[in-house]
Structures are given as C-alpha cells and as structure tokens.
Design an enzyme around this catalytic site. Structure first.
Site, short mmCIF file in Angstrom:
data_model
loop_
_atom_site.label_atom_id
_atom_site.label_comp_id
_atom_site.label_asym_id
_atom_site.label_seq_id
_atom_site.Cartn_x
_atom_site.Cartn_y
_atom_site.Cartn_z
N SER A 113 -4.28 -8.04 3.10
CA SER A 113 -4.26 -6.66 3.59
C SER A 113 -5.65 -6.04 3.70
O SER A 113 -6.51 -6.56 4.38
CB SER A 113 -3.34 -5.82 2.71
OG SER A 113 -3.13 -4.56 3.31
N HIS A 114 -5.90 -4.97 2.95
CA HIS A 114 -7.15 -4.22 3.06
C HIS A 114 -8.21 -4.73 2.09
O HIS A 114 -9.28 -4.14 2.01
CB HIS A 114 -6.85 -2.75 2.79
CG HIS A 114 -6.02 -2.58 1.56
ND1 HIS A 114 -4.67 -2.82 1.57
CD2 HIS A 114 -6.34 -2.25 0.30
CE1 HIS A 114 -4.20 -2.64 0.35
NE2 HIS A 114 -5.19 -2.29 -0.45
N ASP A 278 -6.13 -1.35 9.03
CA ASP A 278 -6.71 -2.16 7.96
C ASP A 278 -6.77 -3.65 8.30
O ASP A 278 -6.50 -4.05 9.44
CB ASP A 278 -5.92 -1.95 6.65
CG ASP A 278 -4.56 -2.59 6.71
OD1 ASP A 278 -4.00 -2.68 7.81
OD2 ASP A 278 -4.05 -3.01 5.66
N ASP A 280 -4.95 -6.33 7.94
CA ASP A 280 -3.83 -7.02 8.60
C ASP A 280 -3.06 -6.12 9.56
O ASP A 280 -2.01 -6.52 10.06
CB ASP A 280 -2.89 -7.61 7.55
CG ASP A 280 -2.23 -6.54 6.69
OD1 ASP A 280 -2.87 -5.50 6.44
OD2 ASP A 280 -1.08 -6.74 6.26
N ASP A 282 -1.45 -3.08 9.24
CA ASP A 282 -0.25 -2.30 8.96
C ASP A 282 -0.54 -0.85 8.51
O ASP A 282 0.36 -0.02 8.52
CB ASP A 282 0.70 -3.01 7.98
CG ASP A 282 0.05 -3.35 6.66
OD1 ASP A 282 -1.15 -3.03 6.48
OD2 ASP A 282 0.74 -3.93 5.80
N ARG A 283 -1.78 -0.56 8.14
CA ARG A 283 -2.09 0.82 7.73
C ARG A 283 -2.71 1.59 8.90
O ARG A 283 -3.23 0.99 9.84
CB ARG A 283 -3.07 0.83 6.57
CG ARG A 283 -2.50 0.26 5.29
CD ARG A 283 -3.44 0.46 4.12
NE ARG A 283 -2.75 0.06 2.88
CZ ARG A 283 -3.18 0.34 1.67
NH1 ARG A 283 -4.30 1.01 1.50
NH2 ARG A 283 -2.50 -0.04 0.60
N LYS A 377 5.17 -1.69 7.87
CA LYS A 377 4.46 -0.53 8.37
C LYS A 377 3.57 -0.99 9.52
O LYS A 377 3.26 -2.17 9.61
CB LYS A 377 3.69 0.17 7.27
CG LYS A 377 2.73 -0.70 6.51
CD LYS A 377 2.23 0.05 5.26
CE LYS A 377 1.45 -0.87 4.35
NZ LYS A 377 1.86 -0.79 2.96
C1 G1P Z 1 -0.59 0.46 -2.94
C2 G1P Z 1 -0.03 1.73 -2.34
C3 G1P Z 1 1.40 1.52 -1.92
C4 G1P Z 1 1.49 0.33 -0.96
C5 G1P Z 1 0.85 -0.89 -1.60
C6 G1P Z 1 0.80 -2.07 -0.62
O1 G1P Z 1 0.13 0.12 -4.10
O2 G1P Z 1 -0.12 2.81 -3.23
O3 G1P Z 1 1.89 2.67 -1.31
O4 G1P Z 1 2.83 0.05 -0.66
O5 G1P Z 1 -0.50 -0.58 -1.99
O6 G1P Z 1 0.05 -1.75 0.52
P1 G1P Z 1 -0.30 0.51 -5.62
O7 G1P Z 1 -1.69 -0.04 -5.83
O8 G1P Z 1 -0.31 2.00 -5.69
O9 G1P Z 1 0.75 -0.13 -6.49
ZN ZN Z 2 -2.31 -3.99 5.14
#
Ligand code: G1P
Ligand code: ZN
Length: 544
Positions: A113-114, A278, A280, A282-283, A377
């Site tokens: 992801s990010h 981000d 991948d 999705d954000r 997302k």
């Molecule tokens: C964080 C975000 C949450 C999201 C997740 C995956 O998780 O707060 O909304 O679904 O990344 O992208 P957290 O680190 O708060 O558990």
């Molecule tokens: Zn992502």
C-alpha cells in the site's frame, strides 16, 4: 514440463492481516518464504485448481520476481488460467475490477500500500476472493494455519516469462493471459461517470488541475483516463511513472507526504483542483484552491450528490463509514432516509454490506472512499467522482464544501497520532480508559456532557459475526466525539490514534481553523487518557 515437489519447512509468523502479509523485502527474499505462503493459499482454496486467478501488483521492488514465482506455483498446482497485468502491474482496485469482470475465483495482489518500497523497504501479498474483495478472516486464518504445517511446495523449472508482452501464453497446462492493466478499469470508470461533462470542464479554458501519482501505480491509469480519454492537458498527471522505490518517497496521499501538490493548490495562482493516490491506488486525497476536503466530509458530499452522476442516478441504497470516521455521512443518510452503518476500522467490514446490496457508498477517515463498483477502496474513482461533480455543479471545490456545511452543519474533524509509543505504556493507557468508561455517561468534561462511552463492538448485520474491542468511543450530548484506537498496521511499538470530532451547526463559524476550533476537545482527550504522563508525549507526532 515437470512439476517439481520441493520439501520445505514452515516460517514463523506468516499471518496475513486484513491487508495481507506485509514484511520487509529482505524477509520475502528468504528462500522458500514467498513460495510457502503462495502454496498455503493454493492449498487452502481448492477452487483455484482448474479455476482462474488474477495476478498483479503496484510495481514496487520485488514485484516482478514475486510474479514469476506465483505463476510457476499456480501452474504447478493446476490453476487453469492466469490473468496478469502487463509488466506485472495492477492497482488494487483494478484487481478487484478484473476479478469481477472476468469472473475469476480470486486474485493475488502484491503491494504494501502506502509504505515505502525498495530493497530495504516493504513488500506484501494478499488474496482477494471471487467477489473482488480482500479474503474474509476465516480464509486468512485458514491460510495462516496452513503455513504452520506446510512441508512442500509445487513449482515448475521454467525460465521467467516476458511480462511486458501482451498476449496469451502457456506455462505447463496453464494459460497465461497478459492484459493491459488499465483498460478494464478505465472502461468501468467510463460507465460510472459523465466523461463528456468532465471533458468539457477540462477544455473550458478556466480549469487547472494536477493529479499526483507519487511515482506509484496510478500513473498509467491516470494518464490513460485523465489525459487520453478525458483530454486533460499533457502533464496533468505528475510523478506518473511508477518506480520500484516510488522515487524514494512515501506514497501516501496526505497533507504531509504530498506537499508539492498541496503547494500548487495554494495562493493567488493556485490550481482549481489537486488530487493524489497512494502506492497501490486505493487511497485518495482531494484538494481545491486553498482548500482541503477531509475524507469524512468527502464521503458525506459524495453521498449527498451521487444522484447527479450517471452511475448513481437511481440514488444510493445506504452508506457505511468506519467508526472513527466523522458522523457527517450520518447527517446525509438521515436526510435521504437511508441507513448509515458504523463499522470497525478496515475495508473488509464493508464487503458483506456491499455484497448484500445494503450500501452503495462507504469510506474511512484514512483517505479511503469507495462504492459497490468494486470491493476495494478506490483512489481514482473518488477523484473522478469529484471531477464529475465539479463539472455538473459548475462550482469550485470550496463552494461545494461550504454549501454542504451550510446545508448539513459542519463536523470539524482531526486525527492525532502518537507513533512508536512504548507497547506497555499504550496498553496501560487503553486499560486505564476502559476502567473509566462505565463512569463517564452523564459526567461533565470541560463544557461537554458525556452521553455514552463504550468499547466499540460490531455485529455484522449480514452474517452475525461479532468483532469486539474496536476502539473506545466517548460521545457527547453536543454531537462531539473522542475516539481512541491503537493502530493495527504500525510497525514499531504502538501507534495511538486519537480521533476528534466536534459538530458546529452554525455555518457562519466554518472558517475557523480546525485545530483551534477543536482545542477544548483535544485537551479533554489528552487529560482523560493521561497521554503525556503515560507516554511521555506532550504533542502528537502527526496531526491530520
Ligand atoms: C490504517 C487506517 C485504516 C485502514 C488501514 C489499511 O489502519 O487507519 O482506516 O483501513 O490503515 O489501509 P490502522 O493503522 O489505523 O490500524
Ligand atoms: Zn493502499
């Protein structure tokens, strides 16, 4: 072509979370590590034998090598057909789209992801089910169980496949189709949004925008959709070439990591619109001229305006927001007379509601927004939704935002993160709060009176499953809220997230600075949890 059976021993800790198995690249590079996990997926899901599977990732370091491993294992295990994005690329929402469109038994997404990418950074793998969404916990647990007992994996002794050539190839008995990773997804966007209206906006001569792909996966998607199909000026997409290390950056679209873009939207010659996604894809982050749309407000605004867009013209069936996301969406749901579900943090909780047709839109405060078009997302989808809205309403982002607040009131919102907190201190803080909760209702804290205080638990309305301890909620009579949660994705120590929300019905006050408007609540939250005394932190590390 011979299937080879290789004896192996289990690795400790191959437990996939909701975002899959996420580890340092170096961990994934251990001989047999990736193979064991992929074999565990194949062993756990018998429907994959003779079935079809989508494979692709966000292009980060180790993506290509990982795909070669997966293709060989899938072929050796009798998967009939593999659909692979050219260059091994697919954004996470595009994998979801392709699984659904081609009706495959699932897909494997490679991404962290990010999180940053590169030889010393992160990699990840996750399995998505036939509905296009992340595998439910029952499946990820079964995969984990299998990784504990695995003693062999099956593979082929074949040279690497050329991932850059479109077409259909065979590997053993398996058909491998290398497809353009963008076109199915772009077609879906074209079916949902009024591309003519957006095209018109782009060519009106008075609209300036940039999309920041942050050197991650959305580059090729944004170039095709925004520049090629919608006629935005070349260069509208910045940092559009995916790089294995994301150019050394942190591909997370927020005010801290997308500063270059933020700066472009500010001041006299600031852009009309700025957006980013981000690693991948999705954000999403949405910016107007001198204006930032919080993800919570974005969800509420999309819900209030969805009927103006082709894909949502019949209206929306319901909304879901993660518990810490502001209650702005509830106000819209009340107005529309539809349900608004409050789910625990994490996209997986939206899946059942989407599959059952109970909701159309969903979102999280952490820059995640989506709809029933896929089961992830979707960053670019949110950007196109906003662009379509700007085109139809012929208003600026700031005008749409202030109009919304005038109509529904404003939910001021901020999140304070305390990172790398000592684990024991964080656990102690949560225990302390848990003990306080029962005595809070009815009590006055500052100018606020507590109406409820609980340890959030969620019963899934579709399958009845119960998820407990999902964060501590304190609700006030004014509509204000404080939520405390420990992150499930942090990597060092504990990350304490404090989510604060304060409702302001009088739109005349909406220009106040958020942190200033929320100061009294921030102080209540700190004092109640004894944050400084217990963690040694006087101020949060990150304020969103
Ligand atoms: C964080 C975000 C949450 C999201 C997740 C995956 O998780 O707060 O909304 O679904 O990344 O992208 P957290 O680190 O708060 O558990
Ligand atoms: Zn992502």
């Amino acid at each position: 072509m011979e299937t080879i059976r290789i004896a192996t021993t289990p690795f400790e800790g191959q437990r996939p979370g909701t975002s899959g198995l996420r580890k340092k690249v170096k961990v994934f590079q251990q001989p047999g590590y990736l193979e064991n996990f992929v074999q565990a997926i194949l062993d756990t899901l018998p429907e994959l034998q003779g079935g079809s599977l989508v494979v692709g990732g966000d292009g980060r370091y180790f993506n290509r090598e990982a795909i070669q491993v997966i293709l060989r294992l899938a072929a050796a295990n009798g998967v009939r057909r593999l659909i692979v994005g050219r260059g091994g690329l697919f954004s996470t929402p595009a994998v979801s789209c392709v699984i659904r469109k081609h009706k495959t038994q699932g897909g494997i997404v490679l991404s962290a992801s990010h999180n940053p990418g590169g030889p010393d950074e992160d990699f990840g793998i996750k399995f998505n089910s036939a509905n296009g969404g992340p595998a439910p916990e029952s499946v990820t647990e079964a995969i984990f169980e299998r990784t504990k007992t695995i003693d062999r994996y099956l593979t082929l002794d074949t040279p690497p496949l050329d991932l850059d050539q479109l077409g259909t190839f065979t590997l053993g008995e398996t058909e491998i189709e290398i497809i353009d990773p963008v076109s199915d997804y772009a077609d879906l966007m074209e079916a949902l949004f009024d591309f003519d209206a957006i095209h018109h906006l782009f060519n009106s001569g008075h609209f300036q925008m940039r999309f920041d792909a942050m050197h991650a996966i959305t580059g090729p998607y944004a170039v095709e959709i925004l520049e090629n199909r919608l006629g935005a000026a070349p260069g509208t997409v910045m940092n559009g070439v995916p790089l294995e290390d994301f150019g050394g950056g942190h591909p997370d679209p927020n005010l801290a990591h997308a500063q270059e873009l933020v700066a472009l939207t500010q001041g006299k010659d600031g852009l009309d619109f700025g957006a980013a996604s981000d690693g991948d894809g999705d954000r999403n982050m949405i910016l107007g001229h001198d204006c930032f749309v919080t993800p919570s407000d974005s969800l509420a605004i999309l819900a209030a305006n969805a009927h103006l867009l082709p894909g949502y013209r019949q209206g929306i069936r319901g909304i879901a927001r993660s518990m810490p996301t502001s209650q702005a969406a509830n106000r819209v749901a009340d107005f529309l007379g539809i349900e608004c579900f409050e789910t625990p943090t994490g996209w997986k909780f939206f899946g059942n509601l989407l599959d059952a047709g109970r909701i159309t839109l969903c979102g999280e405060e952490s820059f995640g927004t989506g709809s029933d078009h896929v089961r992830e997302k979707d960053g670019l989808w949110a950007v196109l939704f906003w662009l379509n809205l700007l085109a139809v309403r012929q208003q600026s982002v700031a005008e749409i935002l202030t109009d919304h607040w005038r109509r529904f009131g404003r939910n001021f919102y901020t999140r304070h993160d305390y990172e790398a907190v000592d684990l024991a201190a964080a656990a102690g803080l949560v225990d302390h709060l848990r003990r306080l909760l029962p005595d809070l209702p009815g009590r006055q804290l500052g100018a606020e009176i507590v109406s409820y205080a609980d340890d959030f638990a969620y019963t899934d309305p579709i399958d009845g499953s119960v998820s407990e301890h999902q964060g501590l909620r304190i609700g006030f009579e004014s509509g204000a809220r404080i939520v405390y949660r420990l992150s499930g994705t942090g990597t060092s120590g504990a990350t304490l997230r404090v989510y604060l929300e304060y409702f302001e019905p009088d739109p005349m006050l909406h220009q106040r600075d958020t942190q200033e408007a929320m100061r009294p609540l921030i102080l209540i939250a700190r004092e109640l949890a004894q944050i400084e005394a217990r963690t040694g932190r006087a101020e949060p590390d990150v304020v969103t």
